[in-house]
Write a protein that holds these residues in place. Structure first.
Motif, PDB file in Angstrom:
ATOM      1  N   VAL A   1       7.317   3.006  -6.204  1.00 66.52           N
ATOM      2  CA  VAL A   1       6.698   1.580  -6.373  1.00 66.52           C
ATOM      3  C   VAL A   1       6.851   1.299  -7.874  1.00 66.52           C
ATOM      4  O   VAL A   1       7.264  -0.052  -8.218  1.00 66.52           O
ATOM      5  CB  VAL A   1       5.251   1.392  -5.802  1.00 66.52           C
ATOM      6  N   ALA A   2       6.385   2.100  -8.815  1.00 60.85           N
ATOM      7  CA  ALA A   2       6.484   1.699 -10.337  1.00 60.85           C
ATOM      8  C   ALA A   2       8.038   1.343 -10.721  1.00 60.85           C
ATOM      9  O   ALA A   2       8.252   0.712 -11.326  1.00 60.85           O
ATOM     10  CB  ALA A   2       5.978   2.962 -11.186  1.00 60.85           C
TER      11      ALA A   2
ATOM     12  N   ILE B   1       3.691   5.852  -5.126  1.00 59.62           N
ATOM     13  CA  ILE B   1       3.398   4.859  -6.305  1.00 59.62           C
ATOM     14  C   ILE B   1       4.258   5.237  -7.492  1.00 59.62           C
ATOM     15  O   ILE B   1       4.957   4.492  -8.181  1.00 59.62           O
ATOM     16  CB  ILE B   1       1.927   4.466  -6.523  1.00 59.62           C
ATOM     17  N   THR B   2       4.051   6.563  -7.902  1.00 53.32           N
ATOM     18  CA  THR B   2       4.720   7.020  -9.074  1.00 53.32           C
ATOM     19  C   THR B   2       6.100   7.144  -8.971  1.00 53.32           C
ATOM     20  O   THR B   2       6.908   6.590  -9.824  1.00 53.32           O
ATOM     21  CB  THR B   2       4.213   8.510  -9.524  1.00 53.32           C
TER      22      THR B   2
ATOM     23  N   VAL C   1      -0.243  -3.895  -5.979  1.00 53.07           N
ATOM     24  CA  VAL C   1      -0.237  -2.420  -5.452  1.00 53.07           C
ATOM     25  C   VAL C   1      -1.300  -1.673  -4.997  1.00 53.07           C
ATOM     26  O   VAL C   1      -2.525  -2.284  -5.932  1.00 53.07           O
ATOM     27  CB  VAL C   1       0.754  -1.596  -6.432  1.00 53.07           C
ATOM     28  N   ARG C   2      -1.528  -1.319  -3.933  1.00 53.30           N
ATOM     29  CA  ARG C   2      -2.957  -0.579  -3.813  1.00 53.30           C
ATOM     30  C   ARG C   2      -2.742   0.934  -3.166  1.00 53.30           C
ATOM     31  O   ARG C   2      -1.764   1.070  -2.398  1.00 53.30           O
ATOM     32  CB  ARG C   2      -3.832  -1.429  -2.383  1.00 53.30           C
ATOM     33  N   ASP C   3      -3.510   1.672  -3.830  1.00 53.10           N
ATOM     34  CA  ASP C   3      -3.477   3.066  -3.428  1.00 53.10           C
ATOM     35  C   ASP C   3      -4.102   3.422  -2.118  1.00 53.10           C
ATOM     36  O   ASP C   3      -5.240   3.087  -1.928  1.00 53.10           O
ATOM     37  CB  ASP C   3      -4.004   4.034  -4.642  1.00 53.10           C
TER      38      ASP C   3
ATOM     39  N   THR D   1       0.815  -1.272   0.057  1.00 57.00           N
ATOM     40  CA  THR D   1       0.086  -0.118   0.109  1.00 57.00           C
ATOM     41  C   THR D   1       0.796   1.327   0.078  1.00 57.00           C
ATOM     42  O   THR D   1       2.080   1.214   0.655  1.00 57.00           O
ATOM     43  CB  THR D   1      -1.077   0.113   1.259  1.00 57.00           C
ATOM     44  N   ALA D   2       0.358   2.043  -0.560  1.00 58.21           N
ATOM     45  CA  ALA D   2       1.315   3.490  -0.721  1.00 58.21           C
ATOM     46  C   ALA D   2       0.405   4.512  -1.478  1.00 58.21           C
ATOM     47  O   ALA D   2      -0.700   4.233  -2.122  1.00 58.21           O
ATOM     48  CB  ALA D   2       2.590   3.130  -1.811  1.00 58.21           C
TER      49      ALA D   2
ATOM     50  N   ALA E   1      -0.357   8.039  -3.536  1.00 58.35           N
ATOM     51  CA  ALA E   1      -0.261   7.997  -5.044  1.00 58.35           C
ATOM     52  C   ALA E   1       1.307   8.633  -5.576  1.00 58.35           C
ATOM     53  O   ALA E   1       1.910   8.081  -6.355  1.00 58.35           O
ATOM     54  CB  ALA E   1      -1.257   9.190  -5.673  1.00 58.35           C
TER      55      ALA E   1
END
Length: 322
Positions: free
Chosen positions: A107-108, A103-104, A125-127, A97-98, A100
């Motif tokens: 995580v990506a 994530i950008t 992955v979960r926002d 979980t992260a 936004a």
């Protein structure tokens, strides 16, 4: 003999405060939760709960049991992991979980790298906003959370968690293009038409910081209550002696920048979260500027799991480049 599943019920009640909330997390009915807790009291021969109207409080005996429960549950999870690894080697899934921006930025890129270094790993992955990921992690709905340090964060000595700092970034002021404080008096102008330097007008920070007190009389665009970013901004404003006049609210930094660019107000945004391009003007704040501190957290029981350590290693590498 104490049933491990009943210890999970007691822990859920301690974390969430009510039987109803614990039941929702455990996917049980409230009556089933109450029955499990009553059975646990019978097993240990002591009262673990005190009824106070519609709520329950945990007794001293219950708190003592919880201290042991955390250790027991962690060991059970380690045993389950060991059996899974024995059955299928190092193949498996890690649920992250992260928020936004993380994530950008983290995580990506990490996902791309992990496909090369750990092909048996499947990332899910979960926002989740920075304050929600830790709750999901402790509830067992995630294996790893990327979160933001804030006043409601778990204490550093919380034995249930292992924390790994990732990066820290200062906040910047986001201003409408026509804001009186947007252009410092010494900003270079174009000899052709007298307009402000194009680099500043494009949204890059100018050399001269803007004092936060200069924004005290403005309307503000702010994240919604409960968002840790709002807590940081509110605290920064309080330190300069004013309460921001909040008119608009959004948890999406692109929406915040768009509202500011349209003249709806001013805002403070973590530097790496500023959308590009933006018509809003970006100005740095004097040191020490408010800072967003981002960290990764895993349950202590899984901190040495091979797939989680591999994921954390790559996340740390990516964060160092930020």
């Amino acid at each position: 003999m104490i049933e491990v599943r009943r210890l999970r019920v007691l822990r859920a009640l301690a974390d969430h405060g009510t039987v109803t909330a614990a039941a929702e997390v455990l996917h049980l009915t409230p009556s089933a939760v109450s029955q499990q807790l009553a059975a646990l009291e019978s097993e240990v021969g002591q009262e673990l709960l005190e009824r106070r109207g519609r709520r329950v409080a945990i007794t001293s005996a219950g708190r003592l049991l919880l201290a042991h429960a955390d250790t027991i549950l962690a060991e059970v999870e380690r045993a389950e992991d060991a059996m899974r690894l024995h059955a299928n080697g190092v193949n498996g899934e890690v649920r992250i979980t992260a928020f936004a921006t993380a994530i950008t930025l983290l995580v990506a890129p990490a996902l791309t790298r992990l496909r090369e270094t750990t092909p048996g790993l499947s990332l899910v992955v979960r926002d989740a906003e920075g304050h929600q990921g830790i709750t999901q992690l402790l509830d067992g709905d995630a294996d790893l959370a990327i979160a933001v340090e804030h006043r409601g964060s778990p204490r550093p000595d919380d034995r249930r968690l292992a924390r790994i700092p990732l990066y820290a970034e200062p906040f910047v002021a986001v201003l409408p293009p026509t804001h009186p404080a947007a252009t410092p008096p010494d900003l270079p102008t174009s000899p052709a038409d007298g307009r402000a330097d194009s680099a500043f007008a494009a949204g890059r920070p100018a050399a001269a910081p803007i004092e936060l007190a200069a924004l005290a009389d403005d309307d503000w665009v702010m994240p919604t209550p409960g968002n840790p970013i709002r807590d940081v901004v509110m605290l920064a404003c309080e330190q300069f002696g004013f309460q921001p006049r909040i008119v608009h609210q959004s948890d999406d930094f692109r929406a915040i920048a768009a509202l500011v660019a349209a003249g709806a107000g001013v805002s403070l945004v973590p530097r790496l979260a500023v959308p590009e391009p933006t018509l809003a003007l970006i100005r740095p704040l004097p040191d020490p500027a408010p800072t967003r501190r981002v960290y990764a957290a895993v349950r202590a029981s899984r901190a040495d799991h091979p797939l989680i350590t591999a994921t954390l290693d790559v996340l740390t590498e990516v964060a160092e480049k930020l």
